[in-house]
Design an enzyme around this catalytic site. Sequence first.
Site, PDB file in Angstrom:
ATOM      1  N   PRO A   2       0.809  -1.143   0.196  1.00  0.00           N
ATOM      2  CA  PRO A   2      -0.052  -0.220  -0.150  1.00  0.00           C
ATOM      3  C   PRO A   2       0.899   1.252   0.008  1.00  0.00           C
ATOM      4  O   PRO A   2       1.947   1.319   0.611  1.00  0.00           O
ATOM      5  CB  PRO A   2      -0.590  -0.061   1.172  1.00  0.00           C
ATOM      6  CG  PRO A   2      -0.015  -0.879   2.311  1.00  0.00           C
ATOM      7  CD  PRO A   2       1.022  -1.758   1.332  1.00  0.00           C
ATOM      8  N   GLU A   3       0.008   2.289  -0.565  1.00  0.00           N
ATOM      9  CA  GLU A   3       0.763   3.644  -0.270  1.00  0.00           C
ATOM     10  C   GLU A   3      -0.347   4.373   0.453  1.00  0.00           C
ATOM     11  O   GLU A   3      -1.522   3.630   0.881  1.00  0.00           O
ATOM     12  CB  GLU A   3       0.815   4.341  -1.648  1.00  0.00           C
ATOM     13  CG  GLU A   3       1.977   3.547  -2.691  1.00  0.00           C
ATOM     14  CD  GLU A   3       2.624   4.230  -3.802  1.00  0.00           C
ATOM     15  OE1 GLU A   3       2.332   5.398  -3.778  1.00  0.00           O
ATOM     16  OE2 GLU A   3       3.174   3.806  -4.515  1.00  0.00           O
ATOM     17  N   LYS A  52       2.323   6.358   5.983  1.00  0.00           N
ATOM     18  CA  LYS A  52       2.014   5.044   5.967  1.00  0.00           C
ATOM     19  C   LYS A  52       1.699   4.239   7.126  1.00  0.00           C
ATOM     20  O   LYS A  52       1.834   3.053   7.075  1.00  0.00           O
ATOM     21  CB  LYS A  52       2.870   4.452   4.861  1.00  0.00           C
ATOM     22  CG  LYS A  52       2.977   4.894   3.606  1.00  0.00           C
ATOM     23  CD  LYS A  52       4.305   4.425   2.777  1.00  0.00           C
ATOM     24  CE  LYS A  52       4.592   5.146   1.507  1.00  0.00           C
ATOM     25  NZ  LYS A  52       5.940   5.019   1.005  1.00  0.00           N
ATOM     26  N   ARG A 121       8.316  12.337  13.054  1.00  0.00           N
ATOM     27  CA  ARG A 121       9.435  12.087  11.991  1.00  0.00           C
ATOM     28  C   ARG A 121       8.582  11.917  10.783  1.00  0.00           C
ATOM     29  O   ARG A 121       9.249  11.572   9.700  1.00  0.00           O
ATOM     30  CB  ARG A 121       9.991  10.771  12.328  1.00  0.00           C
ATOM     31  CG  ARG A 121      10.991  10.991  13.497  1.00  0.00           C
ATOM     32  CD  ARG A 121      11.850   9.645  13.442  1.00  0.00           C
ATOM     33  NE  ARG A 121      11.483   8.287  13.100  1.00  0.00           N
ATOM     34  CZ  ARG A 121      10.959   7.577  14.156  1.00  0.00           C
ATOM     35  NH1 ARG A 121      11.264   7.822  15.284  1.00  0.00           N
ATOM     36  NH2 ARG A 121      10.755   6.271  13.817  1.00  0.00           N
ATOM     37  N   ASN A 162       6.155   4.377  -4.334  1.00  0.00           N
ATOM     38  CA  ASN A 162       7.017   4.499  -5.486  1.00  0.00           C
ATOM     39  C   ASN A 162       5.949   4.641  -6.935  1.00  0.00           C
ATOM     40  O   ASN A 162       6.536   5.298  -7.751  1.00  0.00           O
ATOM     41  CB  ASN A 162       7.728   3.166  -5.629  1.00  0.00           C
ATOM     42  CG  ASN A 162       8.676   3.162  -6.711  1.00  0.00           C
ATOM     43  OD1 ASN A 162       9.358   4.292  -6.917  1.00  0.00           O
ATOM     44  ND2 ASN A 162       8.946   2.261  -7.024  1.00  0.00           N
ATOM     45  N   ARG A 254      15.156   1.560  -4.827  1.00  0.00           N
ATOM     46  CA  ARG A 254      13.804   1.282  -5.382  1.00  0.00           C
ATOM     47  C   ARG A 254      13.785   1.756  -7.277  1.00  0.00           C
ATOM     48  O   ARG A 254      14.795   2.383  -7.582  1.00  0.00           O
ATOM     49  CB  ARG A 254      12.833   2.356  -4.810  1.00  0.00           C
ATOM     50  CG  ARG A 254      12.982   2.234  -3.489  1.00  0.00           C
ATOM     51  CD  ARG A 254      12.427   1.017  -2.712  1.00  0.00           C
ATOM     52  NE  ARG A 254      11.127   0.448  -3.237  1.00  0.00           N
ATOM     53  CZ  ARG A 254      10.061   0.876  -2.720  1.00  0.00           C
ATOM     54  NH1 ARG A 254       9.970   1.814  -1.808  1.00  0.00           N
ATOM     55  NH2 ARG A 254       8.940   0.412  -3.164  1.00  0.00           N
TER      56      ARG A 254
END
Length: 267
Positions: A2-3, A52, A121, A162, A254
């Site tokens: 998942p994004e 995420k 963060r 990505n 990636r």
Amino acid sequence: MPEGNELHRFAEQQGEKFSGHQVKVDAPNGRFEEGAALLTGRKLLAVDAFGKHLFYNFGRDRQLHVHLGLFGRFRDGAMPHPEPKGALRLRISDEQHWIELRGPTACEVLNDTKRDELLARIGPDPLREDAKPAAVIARIQRSKSSIGLLLMDQSVIGGIGNIYRAELLFRAGLSPFQTGASVEKKRLNKLWRDAKALMLAGMKDRRIVTTDPKDRPHSTGRARSGEAHYAYHRTGKPCFRCGTAIKSAPMAGRTLYWCPQCQAGLP
DNA sequence: GTGGGATGGGCAA
DNA sequence: TGCCCCTCCCACA
């Protein structure tokens, strides 16, 4: 898998099922037994997504933190549970519903302080209504690293993966290799708005579609498989806009995809 | 049947 | 930069 769009959808759906309910939490494969024991029998107050990351608020300084990483998956259904199969890290259930979690990067109980440290963060998340782009834009504009890397940096902007990285850069006509500092503020503002719109659509559709109908070979109806993205996973195939072969190359571990013509970079 | 890649990220070096 | 985590799926045999 998942994004950000998927994570927000999980938070929404799981929140609808369990918020305000006393739930049973267990760890069939034994890798989360201690954590499950801290949570089971408690009331789950809310489920929230930031970038995420998922947080399940059990109150009294107990937050379940889940990050799916590359391998993690959820399944869900109506009670009773199916027979546990494979490496099943976590189950949450009430009398009506169950969810199962496998293969996550993170599944841990945090106190509120630790949760806040983690949240600090994560950069602004376009899918959160209160998120403001100013910090994202400022950070990109003073960076000498590439815009392709910056968009994937979760401390800069939360929730982009990505696919969205490749597609946002294509739609903005930006070369992934140009520095953050080289991108005009106006274009970064536009990129933020585009991210927000695409991710919202992805959340509703449960599918990431970034191509405009006019650019697709089959311009009417739902995007067919293979026509949903301009660049992502289309190495060697002709660009939908200019016909040039889509390129790919590793960037920080990636695979990066781009159209060398439409995303030629600075003149 | 199988082997590598994948919508991540933390960590050591 | 590369390695680990540790799961599913698909292309290829």
